[in-house]
Write a protein that holds these residues in place. Structure first.
Motif, PDB file in Angstrom:
ATOM      1  N   ILE A 374       0.803  -1.091   0.126  1.00 32.99           N
ATOM      2  CA  ILE A 374       0.191   0.045  -0.081  1.00 32.99           C
ATOM      3  C   ILE A 374       0.866   1.336   0.056  1.00 32.99           C
ATOM      4  N   ILE A 375       1.854   1.423   0.857  1.00 35.74           N
ATOM      5  CA  ILE A 375       2.958   2.201   0.851  1.00 35.74           C
ATOM      6  C   ILE A 375       3.388   2.594  -0.467  1.00 35.74           C
ATOM      7  N   ALA A 376       3.948   1.664  -1.174  1.00 36.85           N
ATOM      8  CA  ALA A 376       4.716   1.392  -2.445  1.00 36.85           C
ATOM      9  C   ALA A 376       3.737   2.232  -3.422  1.00 36.85           C
ATOM     10  N   THR A 377       2.476   1.657  -3.252  1.00 39.83           N
ATOM     11  CA  THR A 377       1.462   2.119  -4.308  1.00 39.83           C
ATOM     12  C   THR A 377       1.167   3.742  -4.232  1.00 39.83           C
ATOM     13  N   ILE A 378       1.197   4.058  -3.136  1.00 42.02           N
ATOM     14  CA  ILE A 378       0.813   5.434  -2.842  1.00 42.02           C
ATOM     15  C   ILE A 378       1.931   6.426  -3.001  1.00 42.02           C
ATOM     16  N   PHE A 379       3.332   6.066  -2.718  1.00 38.20           N
ATOM     17  CA  PHE A 379       4.666   6.637  -3.336  1.00 38.20           C
ATOM     18  C   PHE A 379       4.656   6.742  -4.697  1.00 38.20           C
ATOM     19  N   LYS A 380       4.302   5.671  -5.449  1.00 37.48           N
ATOM     20  CA  LYS A 380       4.110   5.523  -6.773  1.00 37.48           C
ATOM     21  C   LYS A 380       3.525   6.594  -7.540  1.00 37.48           C
ATOM     22  N   ALA A 381       2.037   6.624  -6.954  1.00 34.90           N
ATOM     23  CA  ALA A 381       1.278   7.583  -7.728  1.00 34.90           C
ATOM     24  C   ALA A 381       1.725   9.092  -7.247  1.00 34.90           C
ATOM     25  N   GLN A 382       1.959   9.473  -6.210  1.00 33.38           N
ATOM     26  CA  GLN A 382       3.154  10.821  -5.934  1.00 33.38           C
ATOM     27  C   GLN A 382       4.011  11.055  -7.047  1.00 33.38           C
ATOM     28  N   SER A 383       4.807   9.832  -7.363  1.00 29.49           N
ATOM     29  CA  SER A 383       5.980   9.794  -8.280  1.00 29.49           C
ATOM     30  C   SER A 383       5.483  10.232  -9.566  1.00 29.49           C
ATOM     31  N   LYS A 384       4.581   9.573 -10.077  1.00 27.93           N
ATOM     32  CA  LYS A 384       4.014   9.529 -11.271  1.00 27.93           C
ATOM     33  C   LYS A 384       3.369  11.025 -11.719  1.00 27.93           C
ATOM     34  N   ALA A 385       2.826  11.753 -10.561  1.00 31.18           N
ATOM     35  CA  ALA A 385       2.387  12.847 -10.672  1.00 31.18           C
ATOM     36  C   ALA A 385       3.349  13.954 -10.603  1.00 31.18           C
ATOM     37  N   ARG A 386       4.758  13.660 -10.262  1.00 35.73           N
ATOM     38  CA  ARG A 386       5.857  14.339 -10.126  1.00 35.73           C
ATOM     39  C   ARG A 386       5.690  15.506  -8.880  1.00 35.73           C
ATOM     40  N   LEU A 387       5.067  14.922  -7.818  1.00 39.89           N
ATOM     41  CA  LEU A 387       4.947  15.623  -6.562  1.00 39.89           C
ATOM     42  C   LEU A 387       5.857  15.386  -5.525  1.00 39.89           C
TER      43      LEU A 387
END
Length: 436
Positions: A374-387
């Motif tokens: 879950i943590i990895a998925t949330i991190f990936k989502a933020q990274s994909k949005a360049r946040l």
């Protein structure tokens, strides 16, 4: 008393019959239950179960459940036992109803399941399914699955087949539940789908999706996906649409599943979302994200995102796994939006991910208690949005688990967790971003 209740229950929507049944329920509580014959008790429970929210009906049913004792059920016919279980299941939080159902389980397992007709078997499974963590209910359902698999499926009507699949899917690791469902999938695939109403179709797809590697489940779902396109959108309720998207999304590479999902996404894009609860919104976002390159699916995610984090859909209303699914969908849609140059819509998605990050920052216990995926998925989502700025705020919280966190997860999981953080490693200022 029992006969009037049985008659009244045939028309549960009539207020006068509801009131009369409540009066009878109060009368039952003032009588000795030993005064009633077994079939009368069955009729009372079955009748009261049509109005489960009525306190009087609940109390009377619980009182009858309290009189169900081991060794005293031999006077009940198979169909009567099934009706008792089905009735008690309307109050799953009542300990008395649960205990009475477990007693019936013992009687069912001690007898011959071949004595139960298809409707009775369906009632039993429906009732046992309300207590999936109860070992006796689980073992009895597995036994029924074996009976169903070895029987003639043409004896079951469409709604019963759908109910059986729905309940067998609560125990997907059980071999007999899987085999029974696969057998039903074969029956559905080769049958006439016009006999199934929208709810049954949705339930079947959702159930089959628990076994995505089974060819029969896949083929039956493909057939249903095609049938959905021939139905009117208004035929499907919000829960039906959610179950359909959740089910077909298990086979995103199947061309036949794409049109059905696009059609549902088009409905979502135009309609109101107030009828969808947080779980449904998360499931829909996750399902549509499997086809994020489809304009209708992308627009449906935009529509879902627009309400996210607002007064009507606060982040606090969602569980952490639900936020995980939503973050994954928003991240994928952000990348799609950037590729197609949709600046305004991509900005909306990024804003919602930004708000989600701040929510998780202040509700730090969510990430601290979440598992690594879950943590990895949330991190990936933020990274994909360049946040990367807000990702820098979340990283220390998500990694606070300590050495035990690393010991409990393999290298692949830890790699997935750390990969989105690589951009931060190149900028110490972002890594050291302060938290309030």
């Amino acid at each position: 008393m029992a006969n009037p209740v049985n008659r009244f229950s045939k028309c549960p929507k009539e207020f006068s019959r509801r009131e009369a049944t409540v009066v009878i329920a109060d009368g039952v509580l003032s009588r000795k239950l030993s005064d009633f014959k077994p079939q009368e008790l069955v009729n009372l429970v079955n009748g009261f179960s049509k109005w489960p929210v009525e306190p009087g009906c609940r109390k009377a049913a619980v009182a009858i459940a309290g009189k169900v004792r081991p060794g005293q059920l031999s006077v009940f016919e198979p169909h009567a036992l099934a009706n008792l279980v089905n009735g008690f299941s309307k109050w799953p939080v009542e300990p008395g109803c649960r205990k009475a159902t477990v007693v019936v389980v013992g009687e069912v397992r001690g007898g011959k399941l071949s004595h139960f007709d298809p409707q009775a078997l369906a009632f039993l499974v429906n009732g046992f399914g309300k207590w999936p963590v109860e070992p006796d209910c689980r073992s009895a359902t597995v036994a029924i699955a074996g009976e169903v698999r070895g029987g003639e499926l043409s004896c079951f009507d469409p709604q019963t087949l759908a109910n059986l699949v729905d309940l067998f899917s609560k125990w997907p690791v059980e071999r007999d539940c899987r085999k029974a469902t696969v057998a039903i999938a074969g029956e559905v695939r080769g049958g006439e789908l016009s006999y199934f109403d929208p709810q049954a179709l949705a339930v079947l797809v959702n159930g089959f999706s628990k076994w995505p590697v089974e060819p029969h489940c896949r083929e039956a779902t493909i057939a249903i996906a095609g049938a959905v396109l021939s139905r009117k959108p208004s035929d499907f309720e919000p829960q039906h649409l959610t179950n359909l998207v959740n089910g077909v999304s298990k086979w995103p590479d199947e061309p036949e599943c794409r049109p059905a999902t696009v059609a549902i996404a088009s409905i979502m894009r135009r309609g109101q979302l107030s009828h969808f609860d947080p779980q449904a919104m998360a499931v829909l976002a996750n399902g549509f994200s499997k086809w994020s390159n489809e304009a209708a699916c992308h627009q449906a995610i935009i529509r879902l995102a627009r309400d996210l984090g607002t007064g009507s859909r606060r982040f606090g209303d969602f569980t952490t796994p639900q936020l995980n699914m939503i973050a994954h969908a928003l991240g994928r849609s952000c990348m799609r939006g950037e590729d197609t140059g949709e600046i305004t819509e991509t900005a909306l998605l990024s804003d919602r991910l930004h708000r989600l990050a701040h929510h998780l920052e202040y509700a730090a216990d969510r990430l601290e208690q979440a598992d690594v995926l879950i943590i990895a998925t949330i991190f990936k989502a933020q990274s994909k949005a360049r946040l990367f700025d807000v990702l820098g705020l979340l990283a220390p919280i998500g990694l606070i688990h300590g050495s035990g966190f690393i010991a409990e997860n393999n290298l692949e999981s830890m790699g997935n967790l750390c990969a989105p953080l690589l951009p931060l490693a190149c900028n110490s200022q972002k890594i050291d971003a302060p938290t309030p």
